[in-house]
Design an enzyme around this catalytic site. Sequence first.
Site, PDB file in Angstrom:
ATOM      1  N   CYS A  92      63.384 112.820 -21.672  1.00 37.51           N
ATOM      2  CA  CYS A  92      64.829 112.587 -21.684  1.00 37.51           C
ATOM      3  C   CYS A  92      65.253 111.656 -20.559  1.00 37.51           C
ATOM      4  CB  CYS A  92      65.578 113.910 -21.570  1.00 37.51           C
ATOM      5  SG  CYS A  92      65.322 114.758 -19.997  1.00 37.51           S
TER       6      CYS A  92
ATOM      7  N   HIS B  43      67.479 118.594 -17.806  1.00 38.68           N
ATOM      8  CA  HIS B  43      67.672 117.604 -18.859  1.00 38.68           C
ATOM      9  C   HIS B  43      68.498 116.448 -18.302  1.00 38.68           C
ATOM     10  CE1 HIS B  43      67.416 116.338 -22.955  1.00 38.68           C
ATOM     11  NE2 HIS B  43      68.676 116.548 -23.269  1.00 38.68           N
TER      12      HIS B  43
ATOM     13  N   ASN C  33      73.722 113.423 -25.450  1.00 37.72           N
ATOM     14  CA  ASN C  33      72.436 114.096 -25.320  1.00 37.72           C
ATOM     15  C   ASN C  33      71.393 113.314 -26.122  1.00 37.72           C
ATOM     16  OD1 ASN C  33      70.230 115.833 -25.443  1.00 37.72           O
ATOM     17  ND2 ASN C  33      71.457 117.665 -25.794  1.00 37.72           N
TER      18      ASN C  33
END
Length: 381
Positions: free
Chosen positions: A171, A325, A342
Amino acid sequence: MLDEREALANEGSGRGMPFGMHGANTAELRDIAGRFTFRGGMVLQSASTLRGQIERIDWEGPDRDRFVDEWRARTDRALVDLGDLVERIGIHDLPRQADEQDDASAAAGGTGGAGVPDRGDVESGKSDGERRAHDTRVDDPDRHETVPDEIPNDEVAIDPYDINQQALGDCWALASIAAVAGTDPELLAENVQYDEASNDYLVTLYEDGEPIEVRVDGSFVYNDEAGAYEYAVGDDGMPNYASVYEKAIADHYGESYGDIWGGKPEEALALITGREIETQGFDPFLPWQQGATSDSIAGSIDSGQSVVLTTRNDLPDDSPIVGRHAYTVVDVRDDNSVVLYNPWGANPESGLTSEPGLEPGEVVVPADQLDTYFRSSSATK
Protein backbone atom coordinates in the site's frame (compact mmCIF):
# COMPACT_ATOMS: atom_id res chain seq x y z
CA MET A 1 43.17 26.67 20.73
CA LEU A 2 40.76 23.87 21.66
CA ASP A 3 38.19 24.88 24.25
CA GLU A 4 38.96 23.08 27.54
CA ARG A 5 35.36 21.97 28.03
CA GLU A 6 35.24 20.55 24.52
CA ALA A 7 38.52 18.69 25.06
CA LEU A 8 37.23 17.18 28.30
CA ALA A 9 33.97 16.17 26.62
CA ASN A 10 35.84 14.47 23.80
CA GLU A 11 38.21 12.76 26.20
CA GLY A 12 35.35 11.36 28.23
CA SER A 13 33.27 10.25 25.30
CA GLY A 14 35.15 7.01 24.70
CA ARG A 15 34.24 7.23 21.01
CA GLY A 16 37.71 7.75 19.63
CA MET A 17 36.49 10.78 17.67
CA PRO A 18 38.96 13.53 16.80
CA PHE A 19 38.98 16.63 18.96
CA GLY A 20 36.69 19.33 17.63
CA MET A 21 34.33 16.94 15.85
CA HIS A 22 30.66 17.83 16.00
CA GLY A 23 27.78 15.64 14.91
CA ALA A 24 27.01 11.97 15.31
CA ASN A 25 28.12 8.49 14.42
CA THR A 26 25.41 7.83 11.84
CA ALA A 27 25.91 4.06 11.87
CA GLU A 28 25.11 4.08 15.59
CA LEU A 29 22.13 6.39 15.02
CA ARG A 30 20.70 3.96 12.50
CA ASP A 31 21.38 1.00 14.77
CA ILE A 32 19.56 2.74 17.61
CA ALA A 33 16.74 3.63 15.20
CA GLY A 34 16.21 -0.06 14.55
CA ARG A 35 16.07 -0.71 18.29
CA PHE A 36 13.51 2.07 18.79
CA THR A 37 11.36 0.62 16.02
CA PHE A 38 11.57 -2.86 17.53
CA ARG A 39 10.84 -1.69 21.08
CA GLY A 40 7.94 0.47 19.92
CA GLY A 41 6.46 -2.57 18.22
CA MET A 42 6.88 -4.55 21.44
CA VAL A 43 4.91 -1.91 23.37
CA LEU A 44 2.13 -2.08 20.78
CA GLN A 45 2.13 -5.87 20.94
CA SER A 46 1.96 -5.74 24.74
CA ALA A 47 -1.02 -3.38 24.54
CA SER A 48 -2.77 -5.77 22.17
CA THR A 49 -2.04 -8.79 24.39
CA LEU A 50 -3.25 -7.06 27.55
CA ARG A 51 -6.36 -5.83 25.76
CA GLY A 52 -7.26 -9.38 24.76
CA GLN A 53 -6.63 -10.74 28.26
CA ILE A 54 -8.79 -8.08 29.88
CA GLU A 55 -11.63 -8.72 27.44
CA ARG A 56 -11.53 -12.44 28.30
CA ILE A 57 -11.63 -12.07 32.09
CA ASP A 58 -14.43 -14.16 33.63
CA TRP A 59 -16.01 -11.16 35.30
CA GLU A 60 -19.45 -9.60 34.93
CA GLY A 61 -21.22 -6.63 36.41
CA PRO A 62 -20.92 -2.84 36.62
CA ASP A 63 -17.49 -2.93 38.28
CA ARG A 64 -16.10 -4.92 35.35
CA ASP A 65 -17.69 -2.52 32.86
CA ARG A 66 -16.21 0.51 34.63
CA PHE A 67 -12.78 -1.10 34.78
CA VAL A 68 -12.79 -2.03 31.08
CA ASP A 69 -14.07 1.40 30.04
CA GLU A 70 -11.36 3.12 32.07
CA TRP A 71 -8.70 0.78 30.66
CA ARG A 72 -9.75 1.53 27.09
CA ALA A 73 -9.96 5.27 27.63
CA ARG A 74 -6.75 5.77 29.59
CA THR A 75 -4.24 2.95 29.93
CA ASP A 76 -4.73 1.27 26.56
CA ARG A 77 -4.68 4.62 24.74
CA ALA A 78 -1.52 5.64 26.62
CA LEU A 79 0.26 2.38 25.73
CA VAL A 80 -0.67 2.68 22.06
CA ASP A 81 0.44 6.32 21.95
CA LEU A 82 3.73 5.38 23.62
CA GLY A 83 4.34 2.54 21.17
CA ASP A 84 3.53 4.80 18.22
CA LEU A 85 5.85 7.48 19.60
CA VAL A 86 8.84 5.17 20.14
CA GLU A 87 8.30 3.44 16.79
CA ARG A 88 7.98 6.76 14.96
CA ILE A 89 11.27 7.97 16.45
CA GLY A 90 12.91 4.82 15.09
CA ILE A 91 11.24 4.90 11.69
CA HIS A 92 11.32 8.62 10.93
CA ASP A 93 13.23 10.90 13.28
CA LEU A 94 16.51 9.10 14.00
CA PRO A 95 17.05 7.98 10.36
CA ARG A 96 16.34 11.54 9.23
CA GLN A 97 18.92 12.88 11.68
CA ALA A 98 21.43 10.33 10.37
CA ASP A 99 20.71 11.30 6.76
CA GLU A 100 21.13 14.99 7.56
CA GLN A 101 24.42 14.25 9.32
CA ASP A 102 25.64 12.25 6.32
CA ASP A 103 24.70 15.11 4.01
CA ALA A 104 26.53 17.61 6.21
CA SER A 105 29.60 15.36 6.39
CA ALA A 106 29.62 14.86 2.63
CA ALA A 107 29.35 18.60 2.05
CA ALA A 108 32.31 19.12 4.37
CA GLY A 109 34.36 16.43 2.65
CA GLY A 110 33.88 13.87 5.41
CA THR A 111 32.27 10.46 5.46
CA GLY A 112 29.00 9.37 6.97
CA GLY A 113 27.92 6.22 8.70
CA ALA A 114 26.98 2.98 7.01
CA GLY A 115 23.93 0.79 7.12
CA VAL A 116 20.22 1.57 7.06
CA PRO A 117 17.35 0.30 9.18
CA ASP A 118 14.67 -2.01 7.86
CA ARG A 119 12.42 -0.24 5.35
CA GLY A 120 9.39 -1.93 6.83
CA ASP A 121 6.72 0.49 7.97
CA VAL A 122 3.08 0.22 6.97
CA GLU A 123 1.89 -3.36 6.59
CA SER A 124 5.03 -4.55 8.36
CA GLY A 125 2.81 -6.32 10.89
CA LYS A 126 2.43 -9.23 8.48
CA SER A 127 4.39 -12.36 9.28
CA ASP A 128 7.57 -13.39 7.48
CA GLY A 129 5.64 -16.35 6.12
CA GLU A 130 3.09 -14.07 4.47
CA ARG A 131 5.88 -11.96 3.03
CA ARG A 132 7.73 -15.03 1.70
CA ALA A 133 4.53 -16.27 0.08
CA HIS A 134 4.91 -13.37 -2.34
CA ASP A 135 8.60 -13.87 -3.12
CA THR A 136 7.73 -14.37 -6.79
CA ARG A 137 10.53 -13.09 -8.98
CA VAL A 138 9.49 -10.42 -11.44
CA ASP A 139 10.99 -12.54 -14.25
CA ASP A 140 9.44 -15.91 -13.28
CA PRO A 141 7.62 -17.06 -16.46
CA ASP A 142 5.73 -19.83 -14.63
CA ARG A 143 3.83 -17.34 -12.46
CA HIS A 144 3.19 -14.64 -15.04
CA GLU A 145 0.62 -14.07 -17.75
CA THR A 146 1.64 -11.82 -20.65
CA VAL A 147 -0.38 -8.81 -21.72
CA PRO A 148 0.53 -8.78 -25.42
CA ASP A 149 -0.52 -5.22 -26.24
CA GLU A 150 0.63 -1.90 -24.84
CA ILE A 151 -1.00 -0.96 -21.55
CA PRO A 152 -2.48 2.55 -21.91
CA ASN A 153 -0.27 5.03 -20.13
CA ASP A 154 -1.47 8.44 -21.25
CA GLU A 155 -2.84 11.12 -18.95
CA VAL A 156 -6.41 9.88 -19.48
CA ALA A 157 -5.53 6.30 -18.52
CA ILE A 158 -3.62 7.39 -15.41
CA ASP A 159 -6.57 7.53 -13.03
CA PRO A 160 -5.82 7.67 -9.28
CA TYR A 161 -9.04 5.75 -8.58
CA ASP A 162 -8.17 2.93 -10.99
CA ILE A 163 -6.01 0.99 -8.52
CA ASN A 164 -6.90 -2.23 -6.73
CA GLN A 165 -4.08 -3.41 -4.45
CA GLN A 166 -5.18 -7.04 -4.08
CA ALA A 167 -2.86 -9.61 -2.45
CA LEU A 168 0.48 -7.81 -2.07
CA GLY A 169 1.20 -5.68 1.02
CA ASP A 170 2.55 -2.68 -0.88
CA CYS A 171 0.00 0.00 0.00
CA TRP A 172 2.92 2.36 0.72
CA ALA A 173 3.84 2.23 -2.98
CA LEU A 174 0.35 2.10 -4.51
CA ALA A 175 -1.04 4.93 -2.37
CA SER A 176 1.96 6.99 -3.48
CA ILE A 177 1.39 6.10 -7.15
CA ALA A 178 -2.26 7.15 -6.78
CA ALA A 179 -1.23 10.42 -5.10
CA VAL A 180 1.10 11.33 -7.98
CA ALA A 181 -1.52 10.21 -10.51
CA GLY A 182 -3.90 12.73 -8.99
CA THR A 183 -1.48 15.67 -8.96
CA ASP A 184 1.02 15.04 -11.75
CA PRO A 185 -0.21 12.40 -14.25
CA GLU A 186 2.07 13.92 -16.89
CA LEU A 187 5.12 12.79 -14.91
CA LEU A 188 3.90 9.19 -14.73
CA ALA A 189 3.07 9.19 -18.44
CA GLU A 190 6.45 10.61 -19.44
CA ASN A 191 8.38 8.19 -17.23
CA VAL A 192 7.06 5.00 -18.83
CA GLN A 193 8.15 4.22 -22.39
CA TYR A 194 6.81 1.16 -24.22
CA ASP A 195 8.98 -0.93 -26.55
CA GLU A 196 6.59 -2.63 -28.95
CA ALA A 197 9.25 -4.92 -30.44
CA SER A 198 10.08 -6.54 -27.08
CA ASN A 199 6.81 -5.81 -25.24
CA ASP A 200 8.95 -4.20 -22.50
CA TYR A 201 8.42 -1.05 -20.46
CA LEU A 202 11.26 1.30 -19.60
CA VAL A 203 10.32 2.98 -16.31
CA THR A 204 12.16 6.01 -14.94
CA LEU A 205 12.54 6.02 -11.16
CA TYR A 206 14.81 8.18 -9.00
CA GLU A 207 17.58 7.62 -6.48
CA ASP A 208 18.63 10.68 -4.47
CA GLY A 209 16.79 12.79 -7.03
CA GLU A 210 18.72 11.36 -9.97
CA PRO A 211 16.85 9.37 -12.67
CA ILE A 212 17.48 5.66 -13.09
CA GLU A 213 15.89 3.35 -15.65
CA VAL A 214 14.28 0.00 -14.88
CA ARG A 215 13.19 -2.30 -17.71
CA VAL A 216 10.35 -4.77 -17.09
CA ASP A 217 8.42 -6.96 -19.51
CA GLY A 218 4.68 -6.94 -20.13
CA SER A 219 3.83 -9.99 -18.02
CA PHE A 220 2.24 -9.93 -14.59
CA VAL A 221 1.69 -12.41 -11.75
CA TYR A 222 -1.35 -14.56 -12.50
CA ASN A 223 -3.23 -16.98 -10.25
CA ASP A 224 -4.30 -19.92 -12.40
CA GLU A 225 -6.69 -21.32 -9.79
CA ALA A 226 -8.50 -18.02 -9.36
CA GLY A 227 -8.24 -17.17 -13.05
CA ALA A 228 -7.13 -13.63 -12.22
CA TYR A 229 -4.10 -11.40 -11.89
CA GLU A 230 -2.84 -11.45 -8.31
CA TYR A 231 -1.31 -8.04 -7.63
CA ALA A 232 -2.15 -4.44 -8.56
CA VAL A 233 -4.76 -4.14 -11.31
CA GLY A 234 -7.35 -1.65 -12.48
CA ASP A 235 -11.08 -1.76 -11.81
CA ASP A 236 -11.51 -4.16 -14.73
CA GLY A 237 -9.16 -6.70 -13.16
CA MET A 238 -6.50 -6.15 -15.81
CA PRO A 239 -2.95 -4.81 -15.37
CA ASN A 240 -2.66 -1.06 -15.86
CA TYR A 241 -0.15 1.76 -15.33
CA ALA A 242 0.02 1.02 -11.58
CA SER A 243 0.90 -2.62 -12.34
CA VAL A 244 3.85 -1.49 -14.48
CA TYR A 245 5.12 0.83 -11.74
CA GLU A 246 4.62 -1.85 -9.07
CA LYS A 247 6.68 -4.34 -11.08
CA ALA A 248 9.42 -1.78 -11.72
CA ILE A 249 9.62 -0.91 -8.01
CA ALA A 250 9.83 -4.61 -7.09
CA ASP A 251 12.61 -5.12 -9.64
CA HIS A 252 14.44 -2.06 -8.34
CA TYR A 253 14.40 -3.26 -4.73
CA GLY A 254 15.37 -6.86 -5.21
CA GLU A 255 13.80 -8.64 -8.19
CA SER A 256 11.00 -10.14 -6.07
CA TYR A 257 7.55 -8.86 -5.19
CA GLY A 258 8.15 -9.94 -1.59
CA ASP A 259 10.85 -7.28 -1.37
CA ILE A 260 8.22 -4.53 -1.44
CA TRP A 261 5.94 -6.02 1.22
CA GLY A 262 5.87 -3.19 3.75
CA GLY A 263 7.58 0.17 3.30
CA LYS A 264 7.38 3.92 3.73
CA PRO A 265 5.26 6.27 1.60
CA GLU A 266 7.96 8.95 1.78
CA GLU A 267 10.38 6.50 0.18
CA ALA A 268 7.93 5.62 -2.59
CA LEU A 269 7.10 9.27 -3.31
CA ALA A 270 10.80 10.10 -3.65
CA LEU A 271 11.38 7.02 -5.82
CA ILE A 272 8.52 7.91 -8.18
CA THR A 273 8.99 11.69 -8.41
CA GLY A 274 12.65 12.40 -7.58
CA ARG A 275 11.53 15.20 -5.28
CA GLU A 276 12.29 15.94 -1.66
CA ILE A 277 9.67 14.66 0.75
CA GLU A 278 8.45 16.19 4.00
CA THR A 279 7.06 13.81 6.62
CA GLN A 280 5.26 15.15 9.69
CA GLY A 281 3.82 13.21 12.60
CA PHE A 282 0.36 14.00 13.89
CA ASP A 283 1.83 13.84 17.42
CA PRO A 284 5.33 15.35 17.16
CA PHE A 285 7.53 13.97 19.91
CA LEU A 286 9.43 17.21 20.51
CA PRO A 287 7.58 20.37 21.63
CA TRP A 288 9.12 22.59 18.96
CA GLN A 289 8.32 20.27 16.05
CA GLN A 290 5.46 21.18 13.72
CA GLY A 291 2.87 18.42 13.64
CA ALA A 292 0.66 17.48 10.71
CA THR A 293 -2.83 19.02 10.69
CA SER A 294 -5.67 19.32 8.22
CA ASP A 295 -4.43 22.87 7.53
CA SER A 296 -0.92 21.69 6.67
CA ILE A 297 -2.36 18.95 4.45
CA ALA A 298 -4.62 21.49 2.74
CA GLY A 299 -1.60 23.72 2.11
CA SER A 300 0.21 20.84 0.43
CA ILE A 301 -2.79 19.94 -1.73
CA ASP A 302 -3.37 23.58 -2.72
CA SER A 303 0.29 23.73 -3.80
CA GLY A 304 -0.15 20.72 -6.08
CA GLN A 305 1.84 18.36 -3.88
CA SER A 306 1.19 14.63 -3.62
CA VAL A 307 0.24 13.59 -0.07
CA VAL A 308 -0.05 10.16 1.58
CA LEU A 309 -1.14 9.46 5.17
CA THR A 310 0.12 6.51 7.25
CA THR A 311 -2.25 5.00 9.79
CA ARG A 312 -1.55 3.99 13.36
CA ASN A 313 -0.36 0.46 13.98
CA ASP A 314 -2.91 -0.71 16.50
CA LEU A 315 -6.33 0.33 15.27
CA PRO A 316 -9.05 -2.18 16.23
CA ASP A 317 -10.40 -4.65 13.69
CA ASP A 318 -13.73 -2.82 13.52
CA SER A 319 -12.10 0.55 12.83
CA PRO A 320 -13.41 2.40 9.75
CA ILE A 321 -9.75 3.14 8.95
CA VAL A 322 -7.37 0.22 8.36
CA GLY A 323 -4.34 0.03 10.68
CA ARG A 324 -0.75 -0.28 9.34
CA HIS A 325 -1.93 1.09 6.03
CA ALA A 326 -1.45 4.05 3.68
CA TYR A 327 -4.12 6.30 2.17
CA THR A 328 -3.91 8.82 -0.67
CA VAL A 329 -5.10 12.34 0.15
CA VAL A 330 -7.63 13.41 -2.48
CA ASP A 331 -8.86 16.73 -1.09
CA VAL A 332 -9.37 18.86 2.01
CA ARG A 333 -12.86 20.36 2.25
CA ASP A 334 -13.91 23.77 3.51
CA ASP A 335 -14.81 22.25 6.88
CA ASN A 336 -11.23 20.85 7.07
CA SER A 337 -12.36 17.24 6.73
CA VAL A 338 -9.94 15.20 4.60
CA VAL A 339 -11.04 13.05 1.66
CA LEU A 340 -8.84 9.97 1.29
CA TYR A 341 -8.55 7.07 -1.13
CA ASN A 342 -7.81 3.51 0.01
CA PRO A 343 -5.65 1.65 -2.56
CA TRP A 344 -7.74 -1.44 -1.87
CA GLY A 345 -10.39 0.31 -3.96
CA ALA A 346 -12.88 -0.25 -1.13
CA ASN A 347 -13.36 0.52 2.57
CA PRO A 348 -15.03 -1.07 5.59
CA GLU A 349 -18.59 0.25 5.74
CA SER A 350 -18.92 3.01 8.33
CA GLY A 351 -20.17 6.50 8.93
CA LEU A 352 -16.97 7.77 7.33
CA THR A 353 -17.83 6.03 4.05
CA SER A 354 -21.63 6.33 3.97
CA GLU A 355 -21.78 9.85 2.56
CA PRO A 356 -23.63 9.95 -0.80
CA GLY A 357 -21.49 10.69 -3.83
CA LEU A 358 -18.22 9.20 -2.60
CA GLU A 359 -16.18 7.26 -5.12
CA PRO A 360 -15.44 3.58 -4.36
CA GLY A 361 -12.48 3.54 -1.99
CA GLU A 362 -13.04 7.08 -0.71
CA VAL A 363 -13.42 7.90 2.97
CA VAL A 364 -13.94 11.27 4.69
CA VAL A 365 -12.17 11.87 8.01
CA PRO A 366 -13.07 14.93 10.14
CA ALA A 367 -10.14 17.14 11.09
CA ASP A 368 -10.48 16.39 14.80
CA GLN A 369 -10.20 12.63 14.16
CA LEU A 370 -7.04 12.64 12.05
CA ASP A 371 -4.70 11.98 14.98
CA THR A 372 -7.01 9.19 16.17
CA TYR A 373 -6.39 7.16 13.02
CA PHE A 374 -3.17 8.49 11.50
CA ARG A 375 0.40 8.87 12.70
CA SER A 376 2.13 10.72 9.84
CA SER A 377 1.71 12.67 6.63
CA SER A 378 4.22 12.57 3.75
CA ALA A 379 4.16 15.15 0.96
CA THR A 380 6.29 15.99 -2.05
CA LYS A 381 7.97 19.39 -2.03
